[in-house]
Write a protein that holds these residues in place. Structure first.
Motif, PDB file in Angstrom:
ATOM      1  N   THR A  40       0.923  -1.246   0.279  1.00 56.48           N
ATOM      2  CA  THR A  40      -0.021  -0.163   0.154  1.00 56.48           C
ATOM      3  C   THR A  40       0.836   1.458   0.083  1.00 56.48           C
ATOM      4  OG1 THR A  40      -1.594  -1.178   1.098  1.00 56.48           O
ATOM      5  CG2 THR A  40      -1.766   1.176   1.333  1.00 56.48           C
ATOM      6  N   SER A  41       0.514   2.100  -1.018  1.00 58.10           N
ATOM      7  CA  SER A  41       1.285   3.388  -0.936  1.00 58.10           C
ATOM      8  C   SER A  41       0.463   4.546  -0.623  1.00 58.10           C
ATOM      9  CB  SER A  41       1.974   3.642  -2.438  1.00 58.10           C
ATOM     10  OG  SER A  41       0.986   4.049  -3.305  1.00 58.10           O
ATOM     11  N   VAL A  42       0.960   5.783  -0.208  1.00 55.68           N
ATOM     12  CA  VAL A  42       0.478   6.817   0.223  1.00 55.68           C
ATOM     13  C   VAL A  42      -0.259   7.476  -1.111  1.00 55.68           C
ATOM     14  CG1 VAL A  42       0.527   9.219   1.018  1.00 55.68           C
ATOM     15  CG2 VAL A  42       1.566   7.307   2.213  1.00 55.68           C
ATOM     16  N   GLU A  43       0.622   7.192  -2.294  1.00 56.20           N
ATOM     17  CA  GLU A  43       0.136   7.594  -3.494  1.00 56.20           C
ATOM     18  C   GLU A  43      -1.405   7.106  -4.075  1.00 56.20           C
ATOM     19  OE1 GLU A  43       1.886   8.310  -8.118  1.00 56.20           O
ATOM     20  OE2 GLU A  43       2.886   6.823  -6.846  1.00 56.20           O
ATOM     21  N   HIS A  44      -1.320   5.672  -3.618  1.00 58.87           N
ATOM     22  CA  HIS A  44      -2.607   4.912  -4.215  1.00 58.87           C
ATOM     23  C   HIS A  44      -3.519   5.399  -3.283  1.00 58.87           C
ATOM     24  CE1 HIS A  44      -5.153   1.491  -5.177  1.00 58.87           C
ATOM     25  NE2 HIS A  44      -5.304   1.230  -3.874  1.00 58.87           N
ATOM     26  N   ILE A  45      -3.357   5.346  -1.983  1.00 63.40           N
ATOM     27  CA  ILE A  45      -4.544   5.965  -1.020  1.00 63.40           C
ATOM     28  C   ILE A  45      -5.082   7.401  -1.405  1.00 63.40           C
ATOM     29  CG2 ILE A  45      -4.909   6.890   1.364  1.00 63.40           C
ATOM     30  CD1 ILE A  45      -3.040   4.713   2.396  1.00 63.40           C
ATOM     31  N   ALA A  46      -4.144   8.194  -1.783  1.00 61.11           N
ATOM     32  CA  ALA A  46      -4.551   9.686  -2.311  1.00 61.11           C
ATOM     33  C   ALA A  46      -5.419   9.317  -3.495  1.00 61.11           C
ATOM     34  CB  ALA A  46      -3.212  10.452  -2.454  1.00 61.11           C
ATOM     35  N   LYS A  47      -4.798   8.294  -4.452  1.00 64.03           N
ATOM     36  CA  LYS A  47      -5.649   8.117  -5.840  1.00 64.03           C
ATOM     37  C   LYS A  47      -6.974   7.772  -5.493  1.00 64.03           C
ATOM     38  CE  LYS A  47      -5.385   5.923 -10.215  1.00 64.03           C
ATOM     39  NZ  LYS A  47      -4.555   5.076 -11.005  1.00 64.03           N
ATOM     40  N   VAL A  48      -7.220   6.886  -4.551  1.00 63.77           N
ATOM     41  CA  VAL A  48      -8.466   6.336  -4.206  1.00 63.77           C
ATOM     42  C   VAL A  48      -9.557   7.290  -3.482  1.00 63.77           C
ATOM     43  CG1 VAL A  48      -9.709   4.535  -2.736  1.00 63.77           C
ATOM     44  CG2 VAL A  48      -7.980   3.990  -3.903  1.00 63.77           C
ATOM     45  N   ILE A  49      -8.793   8.263  -2.785  1.00 61.23           N
ATOM     46  CA  ILE A  49      -9.550   9.366  -2.220  1.00 61.23           C
ATOM     47  C   ILE A  49     -10.053  10.489  -3.352  1.00 61.23           C
ATOM     48  CG2 ILE A  49      -9.570  11.231  -0.466  1.00 61.23           C
ATOM     49  CD1 ILE A  49      -7.710   9.526   1.261  1.00 61.23           C
ATOM     50  N   GLY A  50      -8.953  10.707  -4.074  1.00 61.45           N
ATOM     51  CA  GLY A  50      -9.531  11.867  -4.978  1.00 61.45           C
ATOM     52  C   GLY A  50      -8.670  12.996  -4.326  1.00 61.45           C
ATOM     53  N   CYS A  51      -7.598  12.976  -3.775  1.00 62.81           N
ATOM     54  CA  CYS A  51      -6.748  14.096  -3.432  1.00 62.81           C
ATOM     55  C   CYS A  51      -5.350  13.985  -3.742  1.00 62.81           C
ATOM     56  CB  CYS A  51      -6.884  14.345  -1.844  1.00 62.81           C
ATOM     57  SG  CYS A  51      -6.142  12.806  -0.653  1.00 62.81           S
ATOM     58  N   SER A  52      -4.497  15.004  -3.258  1.00 66.50           N
ATOM     59  CA  SER A  52      -3.195  14.986  -3.658  1.00 66.50           C
ATOM     60  C   SER A  52      -2.400  14.091  -2.458  1.00 66.50           C
ATOM     61  CB  SER A  52      -2.608  16.400  -3.691  1.00 66.50           C
ATOM     62  OG  SER A  52      -2.794  16.734  -2.380  1.00 66.50           O
ATOM     63  N   LYS A  53      -1.181  13.672  -2.884  1.00 67.97           N
ATOM     64  CA  LYS A  53      -0.287  13.204  -1.682  1.00 67.97           C
ATOM     65  C   LYS A  53       0.084  14.198  -0.512  1.00 67.97           C
ATOM     66  CE  LYS A  53       3.090  11.540  -4.392  1.00 67.97           C
ATOM     67  NZ  LYS A  53       4.346  10.893  -4.618  1.00 67.97           N
ATOM     68  N   ALA A  54       0.046  15.506  -0.952  1.00 67.84           N
ATOM     69  CA  ALA A  54       0.499  16.489   0.050  1.00 67.84           C
ATOM     70  C   ALA A  54      -0.455  16.692   0.838  1.00 67.84           C
ATOM     71  CB  ALA A  54       0.850  17.600  -0.870  1.00 67.84           C
ATOM     72  N   THR A  55      -1.752  16.279   0.410  1.00 68.32           N
ATOM     73  CA  THR A  55      -2.923  16.431   1.481  1.00 68.32           C
ATOM     74  C   THR A  55      -2.732  15.410   2.467  1.00 68.32           C
ATOM     75  OG1 THR A  55      -4.349  17.410  -0.370  1.00 68.32           O
ATOM     76  CG2 THR A  55      -5.294  16.303   1.584  1.00 68.32           C
ATOM     77  N   LYS A  63       4.107   7.175   5.712  1.00 76.09           N
ATOM     78  CA  LYS A  63       2.938   5.850   5.660  1.00 76.09           C
ATOM     79  C   LYS A  63       3.213   5.423   7.073  1.00 76.09           C
ATOM     80  CE  LYS A  63       3.974   1.999   3.435  1.00 76.09           C
ATOM     81  NZ  LYS A  63       4.026   1.155   2.340  1.00 76.09           N
ATOM     82  N   LYS A  64       4.264   5.271   7.571  1.00 76.41           N
ATOM     83  CA  LYS A  64       4.134   4.495   9.004  1.00 76.41           C
ATOM     84  C   LYS A  64       3.364   5.264   9.943  1.00 76.41           C
ATOM     85  CE  LYS A  64       7.474   2.867  12.443  1.00 76.41           C
ATOM     86  NZ  LYS A  64       8.538   2.765  12.815  1.00 76.41           N
TER      87      LYS A  64
END
Length: 221
Positions: A40-55, A63-64
């Motif tokens: 699981t990556s932060v990038e993937h989580i952001a993509k699912v949410i529809g926000c930026s990684k920076a958010t 990630k930890k």
């Protein structure tokens, strides 16, 4: 994209920010539990949410730390479940039984099992998170110790408190150990609620008998 979390720009309202906070945790929980921590990556989580990684990184620097927040929310859920009810029961044994039944139910929730599995798979990396988990549920152990102390009626001494704590861990493991092991191994411990009920009642009978024996034998010499 998760509905209701996209913004047209500018600073979100307090309500929108809180909703986004909840969404980040909810989506992160789902992704960590279904894909595992490493995959699981932060990038993937952001993509699912529809926000930026920076958010996400503005809320959790790594990630930890995001996973730590997920574990913390799971702990809060367990504490809330187990705190609801036992104080209204005049018989401390009834309160212990109620707490153990609730604890077993919580442990068998898939998200709880996957949290344990992730922590076990890389215990060194997550040592601090495991310590947080232990600290979060310590009040529950203390409450169980208090209830068990009332049942036993022993004098309140350091040695007796240590013995009660040891008993509490052993008796809790009697009810939860095998089902949790089965779940962690990828098996379903109970085919239905009736099987779970019969297992719990059988375990409780053994536990209750052990407590009666300790009452009869008295505190450690």
């Amino acid at each position: 994209m998760v509905e209701g979390v996209a913004h047209s720009g500018g600073r979100p309202s307090h309500e929108a920010a809180e909703e986004l906070d909840r969404t980040v945790i909810d989506v992160a929980t789902t992704e960590f539990m279904s894909r595992g921590y490493a995959a699981t990556s932060v990038e993937h989580i952001a993509k699912v949410i529809g926000c930026s990684k920076a958010t996400i990184y503005r809320r959790y620097p790594s990630k930890k730390e995001l996973f730590r927040a997920v574990v913390h929310v799971r702990c809060q859920g367990m504490v809330a479940i187990l705190q609801d009810g036992p104080e209204t029961m005049p018989d401390p044994m009834d309160a212990i039984k109620d707490m153990l039944r609730r604890f077993l139910d919580f442990l068998l929730v898939p998200e709880t099992v996957e949290t344990y599995r992730i922590l076990i798979m890389d215990c060194q990396q997550f040592a601090s998170i495991t310590a947080d988990l232990d600290a979060a549920i310590e009040p529950l152990h203390q409450r169980m110790n208090m209830l068990l102390g009332k049942v036993l009626g022993w004098p309140d001494t350091p040695r007796n408190r240590a013995e009660i704590s040891l008993m509490e861990m052993s008796l809790r493991g009697l009810v939860t150990g095998w089902p949790l092991h089965q779940m962690l191994s990828g098996h379903t411990p109970f085919a239905n609620e009736d099987e779970k009920h019969r297992f719990f009642e059988a375990s409780w009978n053994v536990l209750e008998s052990a407590v009666r024996q300790r009452i009869a034998s008295g505190p450690p010499a």
